[in-house]
Motif scaffolding. Structure first.
Motif, mmCIF file in Angstrom:
data_model
loop_
_atom_site.group_PDB
_atom_site.id
_atom_site.type_symbol
_atom_site.label_atom_id
_atom_site.label_comp_id
_atom_site.label_asym_id
_atom_site.label_seq_id
_atom_site.Cartn_x
_atom_site.Cartn_y
_atom_site.Cartn_z
ATOM 1 N N CYS A 171 0.716 -1.176 -0.097
ATOM 2 C CA CYS A 171 -0.073 0.071 0.019
ATOM 3 C C CYS A 171 0.964 1.303 0.080
ATOM 4 N N THR A 185 4.305 -6.249 9.561
ATOM 5 C CA THR A 185 3.009 -6.386 9.355
ATOM 6 C C THR A 185 2.461 -5.090 8.986
ATOM 7 N N CYS A 186 1.936 -4.887 7.956
ATOM 8 C CA CYS A 186 1.335 -3.265 7.818
ATOM 9 C C CYS A 186 0.110 -3.213 8.651
ATOM 10 N N LYS A 187 0.194 -1.963 9.452
ATOM 11 C CA LYS A 187 -0.897 -1.583 10.207
ATOM 12 C C LYS A 187 -2.061 -1.217 9.822
ATOM 13 N N ILE A 188 -1.975 -0.890 8.634
ATOM 14 C CA ILE A 188 -3.368 -0.412 7.981
ATOM 15 C C ILE A 188 -4.401 -1.392 7.839
ATOM 16 N N SER A 189 -5.312 -1.480 8.392
ATOM 17 C CA SER A 189 -6.549 -2.323 8.614
ATOM 18 C C SER A 189 -6.886 -3.081 6.979
ATOM 19 N N THR A 190 -6.907 -2.308 6.042
ATOM 20 C CA THR A 190 -7.205 -2.911 4.680
ATOM 21 C C THR A 190 -6.012 -3.288 4.093
ATOM 22 N N CYS A 191 -4.965 -3.425 4.483
ATOM 23 C CA CYS A 191 -3.766 -3.871 4.028
ATOM 24 C C CYS A 191 -3.190 -5.146 4.621
ATOM 25 N N LYS A 192 -2.656 -5.120 6.020
ATOM 26 C CA LYS A 192 -1.945 -6.278 6.634
ATOM 27 C C LYS A 192 -1.304 -6.846 5.871
#
Length: 198
Positions: A171, A185-192
């Motif tokens: 993202c 791990t990406c913290k953006i909820s729609t990405c992860k």
């Protein structure tokens, strides 16, 4: 002969027929709307959305209220706000217009000499500001010196981002590693998205 009543299509309250006016002169609908509801609609469009193009509040109608339509129904204070917003919108479109940087002022002016004479003094409160940078006047610094400081700060910020963060490969959001292993791990909820820091 008694007073006649009608029901508002919006608030569904029974009111004197004299309290109803067409929302716009071009409306074709038969739905009646009371002046109170139309005023609330205009006020909501101005206050909540900053919208100057106000559409009839009857859902099936898409007619735009022109100035005379609004003037015909709006309360005095609502009309005054609409007028102020129209003026601000017109002035804001002029490339030489700048708002006063004094947060207590709310005034603005056209500075026709532009970048050639960058110091602006507000005609209402006297606050000095920079036309070129659109900030309070940078005392003891020329515009070139101020631009250099801004550029160096932006470069330092970008350097820090490059050294201390990495973009998520999925993202693009910048992520900071604060210890632990290299498994991220990406913290953006729609990405992860999961990836290796290295």
């Amino acid at each position: 002969m008694g007073a006649s009543y009608s029901t508002c299509a919006i608030c569904v309250e029974s009111r004197y027929t004299s309290e109803f006016k067409a929302v716009t002169k071009n409306c074709k609908h038969t739905a009646l709307t009371c002046q109170t509801c139309v005023n609330r609609h205009i006020e909501a469009e101005l206050n909540n959305k900053g919208n100057l193009e106000i559409i009839c509040l009857v859902e099936s109608c898409r007619q735009i209220m022109d100035y005379s339509d609004i003037e015909n129904v709006a309360r005095k204070e609502v009309m005054a706000r609409y007028d102020r917003m129209l003026v601000n919108s017109a002035l804001g479109g002029d490339p030489n217009f700048r708002w006063c940087k004094n947060s207590k002022c709310g005034s603005g002016q056209i500075h026709s000499s532009g970048h050639n004479e960058p110091i602006m003094r507000c005609e209402s409160c006297g606050q000095k500001s920079c036309y070129t940078h659109d900030v309070l006047w940078h005392t003891d610094l020329t515009c070139t010196q101020y631009s250099d400081i801004i550029k160096k700060a932006e470069e330092a910020t970008q350097d820090l981002l490059n050294r201390e963060t990495k973009a998520c490969p999925k993202c693009g959001v910048r992520i900071t590693k604060n210890g632990g292993c290299n498994h991220m791990t990406c913290k953006i909820s729609t990405c992860k998205h999961e990836f290796c820091w290295l």
